[in-house]
Design a protein around this motif. Structure first.
Motif, mmCIF file in Angstrom:
data_model
loop_
_atom_site.group_PDB
_atom_site.id
_atom_site.type_symbol
_atom_site.label_atom_id
_atom_site.label_comp_id
_atom_site.label_asym_id
_atom_site.label_seq_id
_atom_site.Cartn_x
_atom_site.Cartn_y
_atom_site.Cartn_z
ATOM 1 N N ALA A 179 29.965 -24.103 8.977
ATOM 2 C CA ALA A 179 29.012 -24.358 10.069
ATOM 3 C C ALA A 179 28.591 -23.057 10.739
ATOM 4 O O ALA A 179 27.471 -22.949 11.252
ATOM 5 C CB ALA A 179 29.640 -25.298 11.094
ATOM 6 N N LEU A 180 29.474 -22.062 10.743
ATOM 7 C CA LEU A 180 29.160 -20.789 11.408
ATOM 8 C C LEU A 180 28.085 -19.999 10.666
ATOM 9 O O LEU A 180 27.414 -19.156 11.255
ATOM 10 C CB LEU A 180 30.427 -19.948 11.551
ATOM 11 N N TYR A 181 27.917 -20.242 9.351
ATOM 12 C CA TYR A 181 26.815 -19.570 8.651
ATOM 13 C C TYR A 181 25.811 -20.566 8.078
ATOM 14 O O TYR A 181 25.049 -20.254 7.163
ATOM 15 C CB TYR A 181 27.321 -18.623 7.559
ATOM 16 N N ALA A 182 25.788 -21.780 8.616
ATOM 17 C CA ALA A 182 24.849 -22.799 8.146
ATOM 18 C C ALA A 182 23.403 -22.410 8.446
ATOM 19 O O ALA A 182 23.126 -21.681 9.402
ATOM 20 C CB ALA A 182 25.157 -24.140 8.806
ATOM 21 N N GLN A 183 22.513 -22.923 7.647
ATOM 22 C CA GLN A 183 21.086 -22.671 7.865
ATOM 23 C C GLN A 183 20.647 -23.220 9.219
ATOM 24 O O GLN A 183 19.788 -22.654 9.884
ATOM 25 C CB GLN A 183 20.265 -23.321 6.740
ATOM 26 N N ALA A 265 35.532 -18.826 -1.302
ATOM 27 C CA ALA A 265 34.140 -19.057 -0.916
ATOM 28 C C ALA A 265 33.751 -18.163 0.260
ATOM 29 O O ALA A 265 32.629 -17.636 0.313
ATOM 30 C CB ALA A 265 33.933 -20.526 -0.566
ATOM 31 N N LEU A 266 34.664 -17.981 1.203
ATOM 32 C CA LEU A 266 34.383 -17.112 2.348
ATOM 33 C C LEU A 266 34.224 -15.663 1.901
ATOM 34 O O LEU A 266 33.359 -14.935 2.412
ATOM 35 C CB LEU A 266 35.489 -17.232 3.393
ATOM 36 N N ALA A 267 35.046 -15.221 0.962
ATOM 37 C CA ALA A 267 34.915 -13.856 0.447
ATOM 38 C C ALA A 267 33.558 -13.662 -0.224
ATOM 39 O O ALA A 267 32.922 -12.614 -0.076
ATOM 40 C CB ALA A 267 36.049 -13.558 -0.531
ATOM 41 N N TYR A 268 33.117 -14.667 -0.966
ATOM 42 C CA TYR A 268 31.821 -14.605 -1.651
ATOM 43 C C TYR A 268 30.682 -14.424 -0.639
ATOM 44 O O TYR A 268 29.745 -13.651 -0.864
ATOM 45 C CB TYR A 268 31.611 -15.884 -2.455
ATOM 46 N N ASN A 269 30.761 -15.122 0.501
ATOM 47 C CA ASN A 269 29.665 -15.123 1.470
ATOM 48 C C ASN A 269 29.805 -14.107 2.595
ATOM 49 O O ASN A 269 28.885 -13.938 3.399
ATOM 50 C CB ASN A 269 29.535 -16.518 2.093
ATOM 51 N N ALA A 270 30.935 -13.420 2.687
ATOM 52 C CA ALA A 270 31.228 -12.595 3.863
ATOM 53 C C ALA A 270 30.160 -11.539 4.150
ATOM 54 O O ALA A 270 29.720 -11.388 5.303
ATOM 55 C CB ALA A 270 32.589 -11.931 3.697
ATOM 56 N N ALA A 271 29.744 -10.797 3.145
ATOM 57 C CA ALA A 271 28.775 -9.721 3.373
ATOM 58 C C ALA A 271 27.416 -10.252 3.821
ATOM 59 O O ALA A 271 26.674 -9.574 4.538
ATOM 60 C CB ALA A 271 28.628 -8.880 2.110
ATOM 61 N N ALA A 272 27.090 -11.470 3.401
ATOM 62 C CA ALA A 272 25.800 -12.067 3.768
ATOM 63 C C ALA A 272 25.849 -12.783 5.111
ATOM 64 O O ALA A 272 24.806 -13.149 5.650
ATOM 65 C CB ALA A 272 25.369 -13.057 2.679
ATOM 66 N N ALA A 273 27.052 -12.982 5.650
ATOM 67 C CA ALA A 273 27.204 -13.676 6.938
ATOM 68 C C ALA A 273 28.266 -12.958 7.766
ATOM 69 O O ALA A 273 29.323 -13.526 8.081
ATOM 70 C CB ALA A 273 27.577 -15.135 6.707
ATOM 71 N N ASN A 330 22.468 -21.307 0.766
ATOM 72 C CA ASN A 330 23.713 -20.555 0.937
ATOM 73 C C ASN A 330 23.326 -19.176 1.453
ATOM 74 O O ASN A 330 22.271 -18.644 1.072
ATOM 75 C CB ASN A 330 24.454 -20.432 -0.407
ATOM 76 N N PRO A 331 24.116 -18.567 2.328
ATOM 77 C CA PRO A 331 23.706 -17.264 2.862
ATOM 78 C C PRO A 331 23.562 -16.177 1.805
ATOM 79 O O PRO A 331 22.769 -15.246 1.975
ATOM 80 C CB PRO A 331 24.827 -16.929 3.862
ATOM 81 N N ARG A 332 24.308 -16.282 0.724
ATOM 82 C CA ARG A 332 24.182 -15.361 -0.403
ATOM 83 C C ARG A 332 23.588 -16.116 -1.581
ATOM 84 O O ARG A 332 23.879 -17.292 -1.786
ATOM 85 C CB ARG A 332 25.557 -14.797 -0.779
ATOM 86 N N SER A 333 22.746 -15.449 -2.343
ATOM 87 C CA SER A 333 22.147 -16.103 -3.501
ATOM 88 C C SER A 333 23.241 -16.546 -4.475
ATOM 89 O O SER A 333 24.326 -15.959 -4.537
ATOM 90 C CB SER A 333 21.174 -15.153 -4.206
ATOM 91 N N LEU A 334 22.945 -17.600 -5.222
ATOM 92 C CA LEU A 334 23.912 -18.179 -6.140
ATOM 93 C C LEU A 334 23.873 -17.430 -7.470
ATOM 94 O O LEU A 334 22.908 -17.521 -8.219
ATOM 95 C CB LEU A 334 23.614 -19.663 -6.346
ATOM 96 N N GLU A 335 24.921 -16.678 -7.742
ATOM 97 C CA GLU A 335 25.006 -15.859 -8.940
ATOM 98 C C GLU A 335 26.074 -16.455 -9.849
ATOM 99 O O GLU A 335 27.261 -16.466 -9.520
ATOM 100 C CB GLU A 335 25.351 -14.417 -8.561
ATOM 101 N N ARG A 336 25.656 -16.919 -10.991
ATOM 102 C CA ARG A 336 26.547 -17.686 -11.858
ATOM 103 C C ARG A 336 27.811 -16.914 -12.226
ATOM 104 O O ARG A 336 28.930 -17.448 -12.158
ATOM 105 C CB ARG A 336 25.780 -18.103 -13.119
ATOM 106 N N ASP A 337 27.681 -15.646 -12.608
ATOM 107 C CA ASP A 337 28.852 -14.886 -13.031
ATOM 108 C C ASP A 337 29.814 -14.652 -11.877
ATOM 109 O O ASP A 337 31.043 -14.719 -12.051
ATOM 110 C CB ASP A 337 28.427 -13.556 -13.650
ATOM 111 N N ALA A 338 29.275 -14.366 -10.694
ATOM 112 C CA ALA A 338 30.125 -14.140 -9.526
ATOM 113 C C ALA A 338 30.833 -15.428 -9.114
ATOM 114 O O ALA A 338 32.003 -15.414 -8.707
ATOM 115 C CB ALA A 338 29.296 -13.590 -8.370
#
Length: 355
Positions: A179-183, A265-273, A330-338
């Protein structure tokens, strides 16, 4: 700096405290109910029978086959039971599985729902229903599935095993974290999110050591309520999408799965949020949101990896493929390999990949 935002509150009545189970008869009548179908899982059948006894003539019957991820075939059986006993409302006593079943019945029939949560899942505060058909879990958002009344009774959570309290509590934290980085994030929900995370992060370690600490149980249920409001008011992102994919495809235990996936999931999005990450870190009293929650889960003794709860290794690539199907925000684009790397680390039980 406060920018523009939209905030919409949900029309749900909440009764919170200890001994509040005693208000259920009055709350059913307040909804105009005369014949209530009590819903439980098989594991909570005894509690369901006790509730039915308390309801007396207001109880039309009991359906005790609520199942994880709300399979449509179980809903069909419950629908038959609802019609057979001519119930005009449902009372969902239990965790997310039971509450999900009540929502599925409300969607199909329009009956009122009264929810009595016994875990910290938070589903009771949301207009969201996730259903599973043929191994695929889909989610819808509709006012038709929002419960009319929720009765929170701390006493009912006192026997919730500490291990289940831990995973259920981390599941609740996931709602607030996203919720803290929700659109649709807004200042009101962000305040509730941070407070919900703080309350649970403080209470869960106490429960792990002293399971019958009433103050800690109260604080945990209070935090879970706030986190549930967050889930019901703003949209979710990658973490919840992944858990829907994993849960529906591999039939994994819901709260344990959330507890394992969330730090990754938080690590994946941290830099973008970064603001959301900072607020989460503060709420869990850590320097980093992802590692702070990973460490909290370890302190609580939760399972380390998805392989420990039944996910096959050859499912990693399938899950990564499914996670990028159907566009979602999602705050970061969805990258399949990542995302594949994220799932692989969660499967192995490794720490999150923090930059």
């Amino acid at each position: 700096m406060i920018g523009s935002f939209t905030y919409e509150s949900l029309p749900c009545r909440v009764v919170f405290g200890s001994g509040t189970l005693g208000t259920v008869n009055a709350e059913v009548r307040r909804l105009g109910g005369k014949r209530a179908l009590v819903l439980t899982s098989s594991e909570q059948m005894t509690q369901g029978v006790s509730l039915a006894d308390e309801l007396g003539s207001l109880c039309a019957g009991i359906f005790s086959d609520a199942t994880m991820h709300t399979p449509v075939e179980v809903t069909e059986r419950a629908l038959t039971a609802l019609r057979t006993c001519q119930a005009d409302c449902v009372i969902s006593l239990g965790g997310g599985s039971t509450i999900g079943l009540g929502k599925a019945l409300a969607l199909r029939t329009g009956v009122n729902q009264l929810c009595i949560p016994t875990t910290y899942a938070g589903s009771e505060m949301t207009p969201i229903l996730g259903e599973t058909r043929d191994g695929r879990k889909t989610t819808l958002r509709s006012a038709a599935v929002l419960p009319e009344t929720v009765v929170y009774d701390v006493d009912l959570t006192m026997t919730l095993p500490a291990k289940l309290a831990a995973t259920s509590g981390i599941n609740a934290i996931a709602h607030a974290a996203e919720a803290l980085y929700a659109q649709e994030a807004n200042p009101v929900i962000s305040l509730m999110a941070e407070e919900g995370i703080r309350a649970l992060a403080h209470a869960l370690p106490v429960i792990a050591v002293t399971s019958d600490d009433h103050d800690a149980r109260t604080e945990a249920l209070y935090g879970a309520w706030f986190c549930g409001v967050c889930l019901g008011t703003v949209g979710m992102a990658l973490h919840h999408k992944l858990c829907h994919v994993l849960g529906g495809r591999f039939d994994l235990p819901h709260s344990e799965m959330h507890a394992i996936v969330l730090p990754h999931a938080l690590a994946y999005n941290a830099a973008a949020a970064p603001d959301a990450a900072a607020r989460i870190a503060k709420a869990v009293d850590a320097n980093n949101a992802a590692t702070g929650l990973f460490d909290l889960s370890r302190r609580l003794g939760t399972k380390r990896g998805l392989r420990e709860i039944g996910m096959p290794e050859d499912g990693i690539d399938r899950a990564a493929d499914l996670a990028i199907v159907d566009a979602y925000w999602n705050p970061r684009s969805l990258e399949r390999d990542a995302i594949r790397d994220l799932i692989a680390r969660a499967w192995a039980g490794e720490p999150p990949a923090v930059p």
